[in-house]
Every structure is written in C-alpha cells, then in structure tokens.
Motif scaffolding. Structure first.
Motif, short mmCIF file in Angstrom:
data_model
loop_
_atom_site.label_atom_id
_atom_site.label_comp_id
_atom_site.label_asym_id
_atom_site.label_seq_id
_atom_site.Cartn_x
_atom_site.Cartn_y
_atom_site.Cartn_z
N SER A 108 0.84 -1.22 0.00
CA SER A 108 0.00 0.00 0.00
C SER A 108 0.87 1.26 0.00
O SER A 108 0.45 2.30 -0.53
CB SER A 108 -0.93 0.01 1.22
N VAL A 109 2.04 1.19 0.60
CA VAL A 109 2.95 2.35 0.59
C VAL A 109 3.36 2.67 -0.85
O VAL A 109 3.34 3.82 -1.28
CB VAL A 109 4.18 2.08 1.49
N ARG A 110 3.70 1.63 -1.60
CA ARG A 110 4.10 1.86 -3.01
C ARG A 110 2.97 2.54 -3.78
O ARG A 110 3.19 3.53 -4.49
CB ARG A 110 4.48 0.52 -3.68
N ALA A 111 1.76 2.04 -3.63
CA ALA A 111 0.62 2.62 -4.37
C ALA A 111 0.34 4.04 -3.90
O ALA A 111 0.03 4.93 -4.72
CB ALA A 111 -0.61 1.74 -4.18
N LYS A 114 -5.64 7.90 10.18
CA LYS A 114 -4.20 7.77 10.38
C LYS A 114 -3.45 7.92 9.06
O LYS A 114 -3.95 7.53 8.01
CB LYS A 114 -3.87 6.39 10.94
N SER A 115 -2.24 8.44 9.16
CA SER A 115 -1.32 8.36 8.02
C SER A 115 -0.67 6.97 8.09
O SER A 115 -1.25 6.05 8.64
CB SER A 115 -0.29 9.48 8.09
N GLY A 116 0.51 6.80 7.55
CA GLY A 116 1.19 5.52 7.73
C GLY A 116 1.35 4.70 6.47
O GLY A 116 1.92 3.61 6.50
N TYR A 117 0.84 5.22 5.33
CA TYR A 117 1.10 4.55 4.05
C TYR A 117 2.01 5.41 3.17
O TYR A 117 2.00 5.29 1.95
CB TYR A 117 -0.22 4.23 3.32
N GLY A 118 2.77 6.29 3.84
CA GLY A 118 3.73 7.11 3.12
C GLY A 118 5.14 6.72 3.53
O GLY A 118 5.96 6.32 2.72
N LEU A 119 5.38 6.87 4.84
CA LEU A 119 6.67 6.48 5.44
C LEU A 119 7.84 7.27 4.88
O LEU A 119 9.00 6.89 5.07
CB LEU A 119 6.91 4.97 5.34
N LEU A 150 8.65 -0.48 8.35
CA LEU A 150 9.95 0.04 7.94
C LEU A 150 9.97 0.23 6.42
O LEU A 150 9.77 -0.73 5.68
CB LEU A 150 11.03 -0.97 8.36
N PRO A 151 10.18 1.47 5.95
CA PRO A 151 10.17 1.68 4.50
C PRO A 151 11.39 1.01 3.86
O PRO A 151 12.43 0.88 4.50
CB PRO A 151 10.22 3.20 4.36
N PRO A 152 11.28 0.61 2.59
CA PRO A 152 12.35 -0.18 1.96
C PRO A 152 13.70 0.53 1.98
O PRO A 152 14.75 -0.11 2.12
CB PRO A 152 11.86 -0.36 0.52
#
Ligand code: NIG
Ligand code: FE
Length: 394
Positions: free
Chosen positions: A106-109, A140-145, A178-180
């Motif tokens: 979901s972070v990628r999208a 909440k945020s949290g899909y950006g990182l 943890l973001p890539p």
C-alpha cells in the motif's frame, strides 16, 4: 429560542447519568442552539413557551449520538485483493508482510498517487460511512513512510475535515512499517521520525495525535518509546497498535505515556489491562481485522470488564486487515466474536469512542452542552443495530 427543536423521539443518550446503560429517555425532545444541544429531556419537561426557528417531528424514531469511528486508515491508494487470495490459500498476514507485501504494498501505491487522487478515494469511502451516521472520524497516516507522502496523506485528512465539516482527528502513524529505503536500519528510521518527520509535520499543523505499530513485524517497545517521547515533547497525545499478533507489552508502554487508547490488544495480559486501567487508556477493539485475518485469540474482554477499562469499537478500515466501511457491521461482530453486550458495543461507538479520541467533552453522548451530532434510527430498540447485520432495513 432554539435554532431547531426535535420532538417525539426516543433518545438513547449514552450518557452515564441515565439509569440504564444506554441512558434512555422516552418521549424525548432535543433543542439545538449554535450546533450544540441546549435541551434534552422528556418532552413534558420542555421549558414553558419554548420556541424554535425550526421544528421537526421524529416520528417515534430512536435518536443516538452520531457514531464515532475512532480508528481508521482511510487514506491510501490501491487494494490488496491479491493478498486476500493468498491468505485464502494459507499464507499468513505476517508471511506476506515479511515478503515485502502487506503495508509496503500500500505504501508503493500511495506514494505513486496524487493528493487529489487520494482525496477522491478517501472521500468516497467517507461518504459510504456517512450512510451509517458516522459523524466523527479518526484518520491515520502511515502509508507514506517518507516526509513527502506522510505530508500528502495528512493534508488530505485536513482537507477532508475542512471540506466536510465533520470532526476528524489526524493521527501520524510514521512508525507503521519500515520503509524499503531503511531496510536493516530501523533505528535510523525511528531517528528520522523523531528528528525530522514528526517535528516538521507538527510545525505544519497537520498532526493531532501520534500512533505506532508495536509488533514483531512492526517496531520494538524501545523504538516506539522514542516516538512517544518526541510526541510528548511536542504536546501530542499518543495511542498504539498493540498486542495484535503477539504480546509485545505495547499497551503497558502506551499507558505509561498516558495513551488515549491501545488498539487491537488480542494478546493483552492482565498486567497490561491494569496499566491501562491506571492510565484511563481506552481499549479499542477491532473485530473486522480479527475476522479478516483469521485471528484465533479474542481480546481479553472479561479482564477489561473486571478492571473497568472502557471499551471502544472501530472499523480499522484499511486495505490489508479490514477493508470494511461498515461500523454497524462491527457492532454485530463485537457481539458475536468478542461477546460484548449490545449496550457495550453501542457505548463503544459513542461515549467510549469519544474518549478514545480525547473528545469526551465534545461529542459521544446526547447531553446539554455537547455537539448536536444526532443520528435517527427507524428501529424498535437500539439493540437492533447490533442484531441485524450488516444493518437493519433503512
Ligand atoms: O490496524 N497492524 C497494523 N496496521 C493495520 C494494518 C495495515 C495494513 O495491513 O495495511 C491494522 O491492522
Ligand atoms: Fe489499524
């Protein structure tokens, strides 16, 4: 002179002052002035000669406070239906996350979506929830990182608040995964949250509260504590995704920082419950996520009752563990899966959900001085809202 006067309703005020659990007033009248409740009581107790600019007959329907969804991740792009299929084949949520899917997918999208696209997607989801009379949201945020995407999400939450005029609490969930680009360097990522991301977003007035994910596949207690310390320094309230997949003793840590809530808590033990009791931390139960990821261990409801920890219920709407937009369905699931009573479930989306957001003086009950956030239900008793699934006939 009221702005509006509603008569001929049966009110489930959810107020602690009532004699029954739901604070029921039969043959009630509700007077509203300046967006707040100026009178609520039996119709025959209305002050003599009470007048209103607008009057309405409630036709004997039930009035409750508008519902409060105190835990959502409404802003993201993409969906995770393929992971759903994988899980049906026996691959667990944790395995998918460890293989780089899950939250990171979901972070990628979400990183790839524009602010307008995210706004449109989230607004559509909110509109669906409005059909069930949800009047207050936590998002909440949290899909950006990363700073740019977390900012983009929180700006969307702010626009949703300003353009819908609904009450919205914006929660920064940088410590979600943890973001890539930080792989193998969780400590550095936590430092980045504490020294750059959170202070910057706070300075831009985009953050009302701070959350984290304390778990084997999330962050350790020590890492979460650093984030909480920074939040405290900035004067922001905290809350935590705790004890969802294992007992990491996150709820006790959250309580130590006076957390508004500890959420999920399937694996919470009595010590954790006691810590929450002492701090007045609300237990937010998320039956949709429990159901959707085939969780086996239910939260310790008996212990929460024993220690008088307040219980709230929320959708946890998110693409990975709870792609539901029905808070009414969560009422039913809280009763069937967690054995809450209908009264407990209803308090969980009103009075106690308000408390989970620190809004207990603002909304969540029908009382004089509280916001006139009203829901009207054509049911024979409020318990019908828990009994029918996903919802009674409208
Ligand atoms: O509340 N557990 C952490 N966060 C979410 C799930 C996020 C996701 O899988 O995208 C939850 O269950
Ligand atoms: Fe969540």
């Amino acid at each position: 002179m009221f702005d509006r006067l509603l008569t001929n309703v049966r009110a489930a005020t959810m107020s602690a002052r009532g004699t029954d659990a739901l604070g029921i007033i039969e043959n009630a009248a509700i007077g509203v002035t300046g967006g707040k409740i100026a009178f609520i009581g039996p119709e025959n107790a209305l002050p003599a000669g009470a007048k209103a600019r607008e009057t309405a007959d409630g036709g004997g329907k039930w009035a409750t406070p508008a519902f409060i969804d105190c835990h959502t991740h409404l802003i993201y792009a993409g969906n995770r239906a393929e992971e759903f299929e994988k899980r049906l084949q026996g691959i667990s949520y944790e395995e998918i996350a460890r293989a780089g899917g899950g939250i990171l997918s979901s972070v990628r999208a979400t990183r790839g979506a524009t602010e307008q696209e995210l706004f449109d997607l989230a607004l559509r989801r909110m509109k669906t929830m409005l059909m069930e009379s949800v009047g207050t949201f936590e998002i909440k945020s949290g899909y950006g990182l990363d700073l740019a995407t977390e900012r983009k999400i929180l700006r969307v939450a702010t626009r949703l608040r300003d353009e819908t005029n609904l009450r919205i609490q914006r929660t920064f969930l940088g410590a979600h995964a943890l973001p890539p680009e930080y792989e193998g360097r969780a400590g550095d990522y936590i430092d980045f949250i504490c020294t750059e991301m959170l202070p910057a977003l706070h300075a831009e007035k985009l953050v009302d509260a701070v959350d984290g994910f304390c778990e084997n596949i999330g962050f350790s207690r020590a890492q979460i504590e650093k984030v909480f310390k920074k939040a405290q320094e900035l004067g922001l309230p905290v809350k935590l995704h705790a004890e969802q997949l294992s007992n990491s003793h996150g709820a006790a840590l959250a309580a130590q920082y006076g957390a508004l809530s500890a959420d999920h808590i399937e694996y919470l033990d009595e010590e954790g419950v006691q810590a929450m009791e002492k701090a007045g931390t609300v237990a937010v139960l998320l039956p949709g996520a429990f159901y959707f990821i085939h969780e086996k261990q239910a939260p310790p409801v008996e212990l929460l009752r024993k220690h008088n920890v307040k219980i709230a219920i929320a959708t946890d709407h998110n693409p990975g563990t709870a792609p539901t937009l029905s808070l009414l369905l969560m009422l039913n699931m809280a009763c069937t899966l967690f054995h809450l009573t209908p009264e407990e479930a209803l308090l969980g989306v009103t009075r106690h959900a308000a408390r989970a957001l620190g809004f207990e003086n603002v909304c969540g009950t029908l009382e004089e001085g509280k916001a006139a956030d009203l829901a009207l239900w054509d049911v024979s008793h409020p318990r019908d809202l828990c009994y029918c699934f996903p919802r009674p006939a409208v």
